[in-house]
Enzyme design. Structure first.
Site, PDB file in Angstrom:
ATOM      1  N   ASP A 232      52.270  24.373 121.037  1.00 37.57           N
ATOM      2  CA  ASP A 232      53.111  25.607 120.507  1.00 37.57           C
ATOM      3  C   ASP A 232      54.576  25.447 120.456  1.00 37.57           C
ATOM      4  OD1 ASP A 232      53.064  28.283 119.471  1.00 37.57           O
ATOM      5  OD2 ASP A 232      52.991  29.208 121.740  1.00 37.57           O
TER       6      ASP A 232
ATOM      7  N   THR B 287      46.917  30.263 118.962  1.00 37.71           N
ATOM      8  CA  THR B 287      46.315  29.603 119.848  1.00 37.71           C
ATOM      9  C   THR B 287      44.926  30.056 119.918  1.00 37.71           C
ATOM     10  OG1 THR B 287      48.412  30.184 120.910  1.00 37.71           O
ATOM     11  CG2 THR B 287      46.591  29.597 122.353  1.00 37.71           C
TER      12      THR B 287
END
Length: 355
Positions: free
Chosen positions: A126, A82
């Site tokens: 994600d 991320t």
């Protein structure tokens, strides 16, 4: 009746209290991560080969005045997928929208986020391996041709419309690349695995985080924490906070090697980076199943953990460290595990019996 009602009210208040605490903890962790996350490749530590590739790719995209190819990052949790997506957006000078596959349950969820994108923006998904089939099929034309295929009407009045989308970059992150479908995986231009960090790299991460948080730490203290961080920056950053609390209360506030080792021993994180859950798992296989093999579902039920937690959190490092092995019949421990946990290995016992 009143006693039962009072008991139910108490339970509901307790559940609500626990949920509030959990929400506050998640919010605190998010704020902490946002505070220490690097914003450029210069401050992003580790993953050197990937960084060099991305620098060239980003520079080429800027010269062509085109968005980046779609990217897929995979590897164990906590390695900076991320964070890396945020750095890429920063370097490209574009906004990034962050979501996760479980949040895209209905077609309108993925359609809404795609239609809200602007030219050149980055969409980060994600846990992309958990996308449902419908969301995947919506993504195919969006990724490849930058169109959104939508149907209206029913039965004989069904019509298909192609809605153009601005050119964007999709960055997917997953801990299980093998669970992605072939058609989805093939639409990514860059696919890269993030590797576990070395002790020196983690020491740099820890020193940087300590500097941002105004924590006094020396080089040996940083390396002591790094050795027990399982090769994972997220764990290293979490341990810095815990060790700094210990140093502040029990010592003069400075994290040295002795302070780090003492506090991590109290936290029951050993020199290999194993916590109590890891040791419970490995000891179970040795004590109850003679070192294995044993099925993952049996292990999960025996130690009271979710199968996904074991597969995503515990196993990656234990496999990397050579303490756990996967076989067609299940999980088994290695000879190194016996030595680390203070057990006599089966080979040693056999040799002793021979004499």
């Amino acid at each position: 009746m009143s006693i039962i009602a009072d008991d139910n009210n108490f339970k509901n208040k307790k559940i609500e209290h626990n949920q509030n605490i959990k929400a506050e903890t998640i919010e605190f962790d998010k704020n902490f991560e946002n505070c220490i996350r690097p914003k450029s490749f210069d401050t992003y530590i580790g993953q050197s080969a990937l960084k060099e590739t991305l620098k060239i790719t980003i520079e080429a995209a800027k010269k062509r005045e085109l968005p980046l190819d779609h990217l897929l990052f995979y590897g164990p949790p906590g390695l900076g997928k991320t964070t890396l997506a945020g750095v890429i957006a920063e370097q490209m000078g574009v906004d990034i929208k962050i979501t996760s596959a479980p949040a895209l349950e209905r077609p309108r969820d993925i359609i809404g986020i795609l239609m809200s994108l602007k030219g050149g923006e980055i969409l980060f998904i994600d846990e992309i391996h958990r996308l449902n089939k419908v969301a995947e099929e919506i993504l195919y034309p969006a990724m490849e041709d930058f169109f959104l295929d939508m149907t209206t009407g029913k039965s004989q009045t069904v019509k298909t419309m192609r809605i153009p989308l601005p050119k964007f970059t999709l960055i997917g992150a997953t801990t299980k690349a093998g669970e992605l479908s072939g058609p989805l995986r093939d639409r990514f231009g860059i696919i890269h695995r993030l590797e576990f960090y070395t002790e020196d790299e983690l020491a740099q991460v820890i020193t940087r985080t300590a500097g941002i948080l105004n924590i006094d730490i020396d080089s040996k203290g940083a390396h002591a924490i790094a050795r027990r961080s399982r090769g994972t920056p997220r764990i290293a950053n979490r341990l810095v906070k815990r060790v700094s609390d210990f140093a502040l209360v029990k010592h003069d506030g400075k994290i040295t090697e002795n302070v780090a080792n003492e506090s991590l021993d109290i936290l029951k994180i050993d020199e290999f980076g194993l916590d109590s859950t890891d040791r419970t798992l490995l000891k179970l296989i040795i004590d109850k199943y003679d070192g294995g093999p044993v099925g993952i579902e049996t292990i999960a039920a025996a130690i009271g953990e979710d199968v996904r937690t074991i597969e995503d959190v515990c196993e990656p490092f234990l496999l990397q460290a050579g303490l756990l092995q996967r076989t067609p019949r299940g999980r088994k421990v290695s000879p190194e595990t016996y030595r680390h946990l203070g057990y006599k290995s089966p080979q040693t016992i056999e040799q002793q019996n021979l004499f």
